[in-house]
Design an enzyme around this catalytic site. Structure first.
Site, PDB file in Angstrom:
ATOM      1  N   GLN A 126      36.245  44.484  39.201  1.00  0.00           N
ATOM      2  CA  GLN A 126      37.190  45.257  40.012  1.00  0.00           C
ATOM      3  C   GLN A 126      38.577  45.238  39.370  1.00  0.00           C
ATOM      4  OE1 GLN A 126      38.151  43.273  43.685  1.00  0.00           O
ATOM      5  NE2 GLN A 126      38.593  45.178  44.768  1.00  0.00           N
ATOM      6  N   GLY A 127      39.040  46.353  38.880  1.00  0.00           N
ATOM      7  CA  GLY A 127      40.348  46.424  38.223  1.00  0.00           C
ATOM      8  C   GLY A 127      41.409  46.962  39.165  1.00  0.00           C
ATOM      9  N   TYR A 128      41.866  46.129  40.077  1.00  0.00           N
ATOM     10  CA  TYR A 128      42.935  46.518  41.009  1.00  0.00           C
ATOM     11  C   TYR A 128      44.257  45.859  40.600  1.00  0.00           C
ATOM     12  CZ  TYR A 128      40.052  48.615  44.798  1.00  0.00           C
ATOM     13  OH  TYR A 128      39.241  49.412  45.568  1.00  0.00           O
ATOM     14  N   SER A 129      44.296  44.480  40.656  1.00  0.00           N
ATOM     15  CA  SER A 129      45.563  43.751  40.491  1.00  0.00           C
ATOM     16  C   SER A 129      46.151  43.910  39.097  1.00  0.00           C
ATOM     17  CB  SER A 129      45.342  42.267  40.748  1.00  0.00           C
ATOM     18  OG  SER A 129      44.729  42.071  41.982  1.00  0.00           O
ATOM     19  N   SER A 161      37.932  39.385  38.037  1.00  0.00           N
ATOM     20  CA  SER A 161      36.747  38.521  38.061  1.00  0.00           C
ATOM     21  C   SER A 161      35.592  39.192  37.330  1.00  0.00           C
ATOM     22  CB  SER A 161      36.309  38.250  39.507  1.00  0.00           C
ATOM     23  OG  SER A 161      37.360  37.695  40.252  1.00  0.00           O
ATOM     24  N   GLU A 244      35.411  44.370  50.975  1.00  0.00           N
ATOM     25  CA  GLU A 244      35.700  43.067  50.372  1.00  0.00           C
ATOM     26  C   GLU A 244      36.118  42.068  51.447  1.00  0.00           C
ATOM     27  OE1 GLU A 244      38.507  43.245  47.188  1.00  0.00           O
ATOM     28  OE2 GLU A 244      38.090  41.183  46.579  1.00  0.00           O
TER      29      GLU A 244
HETATM   30  C1  LIG Z   1      39.647  33.914  42.992  1.00  0.00           C
HETATM   31  C2  LIG Z   1      40.361  35.233  42.817  1.00  0.00           C
HETATM   32  C3  LIG Z   1      39.662  36.321  42.364  1.00  0.00           C
HETATM   33  C4  LIG Z   1      40.319  37.536  42.181  1.00  0.00           C
HETATM   34  N1  LIG Z   1      39.599  38.597  41.695  1.00  0.00           N
HETATM   35  C5  LIG Z   1      40.204  39.774  41.514  1.00  0.00           C
HETATM   36  C6  LIG Z   1      39.470  40.881  40.974  1.00  0.00           C
HETATM   37  O1  LIG Z   1      38.284  40.775  40.658  1.00  0.00           O
HETATM   38  N2  LIG Z   1      40.122  42.044  40.795  1.00  0.00           N
HETATM   39  C7  LIG Z   1      41.433  42.211  41.125  1.00  0.00           C
HETATM   40  O2  LIG Z   1      41.938  43.309  40.968  1.00  0.00           O
HETATM   41  N3  LIG Z   1      42.162  41.177  41.621  1.00  0.00           N
HETATM   42  C8  LIG Z   1      41.584  39.962  41.810  1.00  0.00           C
HETATM   43  N4  LIG Z   1      42.307  38.906  42.289  1.00  0.00           N
HETATM   44  C9  LIG Z   1      43.752  39.061  42.518  1.00  0.00           C
HETATM   45  C10 LIG Z   1      44.162  39.088  43.981  1.00  0.00           C
HETATM   46  O3  LIG Z   1      43.776  40.284  44.600  1.00  0.00           O
HETATM   47  C11 LIG Z   1      45.691  38.867  44.039  1.00  0.00           C
HETATM   48  O4  LIG Z   1      45.935  37.567  43.519  1.00  0.00           O
HETATM   49  C12 LIG Z   1      46.216  38.951  45.440  1.00  0.00           C
HETATM   50  O5  LIG Z   1      46.140  40.258  45.944  1.00  0.00           O
HETATM   51  C13 LIG Z   1      47.677  38.457  45.525  1.00  0.00           C
HETATM   52  O6  LIG Z   1      48.477  39.081  44.590  1.00  0.00           O
HETATM   53  P1  LIG Z   1      49.405  38.239  43.594  1.00  0.00           P
HETATM   54  O7  LIG Z   1      48.584  37.180  42.956  1.00  0.00           O
HETATM   55  O8  LIG Z   1      50.094  39.206  42.714  1.00  0.00           O
HETATM   56  O9  LIG Z   1      50.446  37.492  44.534  1.00  0.00           O
HETATM   57  P2  LIG Z   1      51.788  38.094  45.130  1.00  0.00           P
HETATM   58  O10 LIG Z   1      51.508  39.454  45.697  1.00  0.00           O
HETATM   59  O11 LIG Z   1      52.851  37.988  44.108  1.00  0.00           O
HETATM   60  O12 LIG Z   1      52.078  37.106  46.333  1.00  0.00           O
HETATM   61  C14 LIG Z   1      52.728  35.852  46.159  1.00  0.00           C
HETATM   62  C15 LIG Z   1      52.918  35.220  47.520  1.00  0.00           C
HETATM   63  O13 LIG Z   1      53.789  36.034  48.331  1.00  0.00           O
HETATM   64  C16 LIG Z   1      53.180  36.387  49.557  1.00  0.00           C
HETATM   65  N5  LIG Z   1      53.562  37.756  49.932  1.00  0.00           N
HETATM   66  C17 LIG Z   1      53.614  38.833  49.131  1.00  0.00           C
HETATM   67  N6  LIG Z   1      53.981  39.934  49.832  1.00  0.00           N
HETATM   68  C18 LIG Z   1      54.161  39.526  51.124  1.00  0.00           C
HETATM   69  C19 LIG Z   1      54.514  40.192  52.335  1.00  0.00           C
HETATM   70  N7  LIG Z   1      54.767  41.501  52.361  1.00  0.00           N
HETATM   71  N8  LIG Z   1      54.560  39.454  53.470  1.00  0.00           N
HETATM   72  C20 LIG Z   1      54.294  38.113  53.458  1.00  0.00           C
HETATM   73  N9  LIG Z   1      53.953  37.439  52.344  1.00  0.00           N
HETATM   74  C21 LIG Z   1      53.875  38.126  51.193  1.00  0.00           C
HETATM   75  C22 LIG Z   1      51.685  36.313  49.284  1.00  0.00           C
HETATM   76  O14 LIG Z   1      50.939  36.093  50.471  1.00  0.00           O
HETATM   77  C23 LIG Z   1      51.621  35.116  48.334  1.00  0.00           C
HETATM   78  O15 LIG Z   1      51.612  33.914  49.056  1.00  0.00           O
HETATM   79  C24 LIG Z   1      41.697  37.671  42.467  1.00  0.00           C
HETATM   80  C25 LIG Z   1      42.402  36.549  42.927  1.00  0.00           C
HETATM   81  C26 LIG Z   1      41.753  35.336  43.080  1.00  0.00           C
HETATM   82  C27 LIG Z   1      42.542  34.159  43.550  1.00  0.00           C
END
Ligand SMILES: Cc1cc2nc3c(=O)[nH]c(=O)nc-3n(C[C@H](O)[C@H](O)[C@H](O)COP(=O)(O)OP(=O)(O)OC[C@H]3O[C@@H](n4cnc5c(N)ncnc54)[C@H](O)[C@@H]3O)c2cc1C
Length: 393
Positions: A126-129, A161, A244
């Site tokens: 999944q290429g989202y983040s 992932s 998801e």
């Molecule tokens: C085990 C695992 C597997 C993953 N697999 C994939 C994958 O296959 N494909 C993919 O695309 N992504 C994947 N991800 C990424 C995941 O979707 C992101 O890590 C997640 O959406 C959070 O984004 P970020 O890491 O950029 O954190 P950030 O968005 O930078 O957040 C940092 C902190 O700030 C808080 N925060 C941010 N905005 C707000 C708000 N508006 N209100 C309150 N709090 C806020 C968050 O809750 C967090 O605690 C995976 C992550 C993990 C841990």
């Protein structure tokens, strides 16, 4: 309300249970013997499950499903968790992308991709983040420009992932940088072997290389790999995210962790007495049990909604939030029970419960982040579910 299964459904449950009782010991023995690689073994296990009729039961027949009712799929999932069966390697594709393709894909896309997905012949990621686009996913910057019959993709994904061995990716890309951020996104299916793609694995604290950074340098993607309409990818992406979040909170999984925690409390003694007798731990166990039971009933309510084809709300966000936090809290308690032995990992001679809990803690932290963090689930539940006002920025 009658929460019991019909006699024929109960019979079906017994059939699945018997199949698992017979098949799983052989499958697990083969895994322990490590005669083939972990990935090959996982693909074989998925194929075995599929051929037995236990994968994606409700999907239409023409795409490899059996068009059975949702209750049967629910029973199978429940039994797989109960038997502690390994997950299927193609779960992300089957549970996330598959239903989205059935809704938004072209006939050609469905026939081309769905059957191979079910048989585990093609693994998806999944290429989202992206760096700078996680919680605020709509800020993504990976650019796709239309050039005749194909898109040219440039940019970077992160935390992807399974990308290390995935054959394909479902990706969100920016196709109209001038449009408001939610309106200029498209949903593409990308062959991971296309020239210009570089996958750089990231090592997690578990020691696993479960996800990677993925770089796109002038990657050509055929136009027919667009899912839904051009610039309407946000709607498609949200359908996948809905699936998801549903996945993250499987109530049966919580129940299994709870049962294992009770066992641990029974078998761990302090001052000669099992810790399950201690009022402090008993109180906490009861709290967990109440939440796990509430989640089970919440799951049954969702199942009823699905059967009656009712519009869904924020229920899956509740699954994701409560399910992942419950598992994490139960795991923390298990480590308290284990005391000084808690950090010992699987393979260490004196590791209690075969080192299951410290690994579960590290994995559990990830589950509260992946698919949208707990804070983001709370925001969505508050705004869309409880209709609370959005806080001013
Ligand atoms: C085990 C695992 C597997 C993953 N697999 C994939 C994958 O296959 N494909 C993919 O695309 N992504 C994947 N991800 C990424 C995941 O979707 C992101 O890590 C997640 O959406 C959070 O984004 P970020 O890491 O950029 O954190 P950030 O968005 O930078 O957040 C940092 C902190 O700030 C808080 N925060 C941010 N905005 C707000 C708000 N508006 N209100 C309150 N709090 C806020 C968050 O809750 C967090 O605690 C995976 C992550 C993990 C841990």
């Amino acid at each position: 309300m009658d929460l019991n299964l019909l006699p024929e459904e109960e019979e079906y449950r017994q059939q699945v249970r018997a199949w698992l009782a017979e098949t799983l010991p052989k499958v697990m023995a083969e895994r322990r013997a490590r005669r083939i690689s972990g990935i090959e073994w996982s693909k074989k296990w998925q194929l075995q499950l599929y051929e037995a009729g236990y994968v994606a039961l409700a999907w239409p027949k023409e795409y490899g499903g059996q068009q059975l009712d949702t209750i049967r799929q629910f029973i199978v999932n429940d039994e797989l968790v109960r038997a502690r069966a390994p997950g299927v390697i193609g779960a992300q594709a089957i549970n996330l992308l598959g239903p989205t393709l059935i809704t938004f894909g072209t006939e050609e896309q469905k026939r081309r991709y769905l059957p191979k997905m079910l048989r585990g012949e093609e693994i998806w990621c999944q290429g989202y983040s992206e760096p700078g686009a996680g919680s605020d996913l709509a800020s993504l910057r990976t650019r796709a420009e239309l050039a005749g019959d194909h898109f040219v993709v440039n940019g970077q994904k992160v935390w992807t992932s399974r990308s290390r061995y995935a054959d394909r990716m479902f990706a969100l890309v920016r196709t109209d940088p001038a449009a408001p951020k939610h309106r200029g996104i498209s949903y593409l299916l990308v062959d991971m072997k296309t020239p210009g793609i570089t996958v750089r694995p990231l090592v997690q604290m578990t020691g696993d290389r479960g996800f990677s950074e993925v770089f796109f340098d002038n990657v050509q993607v055929p136009r027919e790999n667009l899912v839904g309409q051009l610039n309407d990818g946000w709607r498609v992406a949200n359908d996948t995210l809905y699936n998801e979040r549903n996945l993250g909170g499987a109530a049966a999984g919580n129940k299994q962790v709870f049962n294992r925690l009770v066992e641990l409390a029974r078998n761990t003694k302090r001052g000669g007495a099992p810790l399950i007798k201690h009022p402090y731990y008993r109180q906490r166990l009861v709290d967990f049990q109440i939440t796990a039971e509430a989640m089970r009933l919440h799951g049954l309510r969702q199942l009823t909604d699905q059967i009656h084809k009712r519009q869904h709300g924020v229920e899956t966000m509740v699954n994701k939030l409560v399910g992942s936090e419950l598992t994490y809290d139960m795991t923390k308690m298990a480590l308290e029970l284990e005391g000084d032995y808690a950090p010992l990992l699987s393979g260490e001679e004196r590791a209690p419960d075969r080192g299951y809990w410290p690994m579960n803690l590290m994995v559990g932290m990830g589950l509260m982040i992946g698919g949208g963090t707990s804070q983001i689930q709370k925001n969505i539940i508050a705004q869309r579910g409880l209709k609370m006002p959005k806080s001013p920025d």
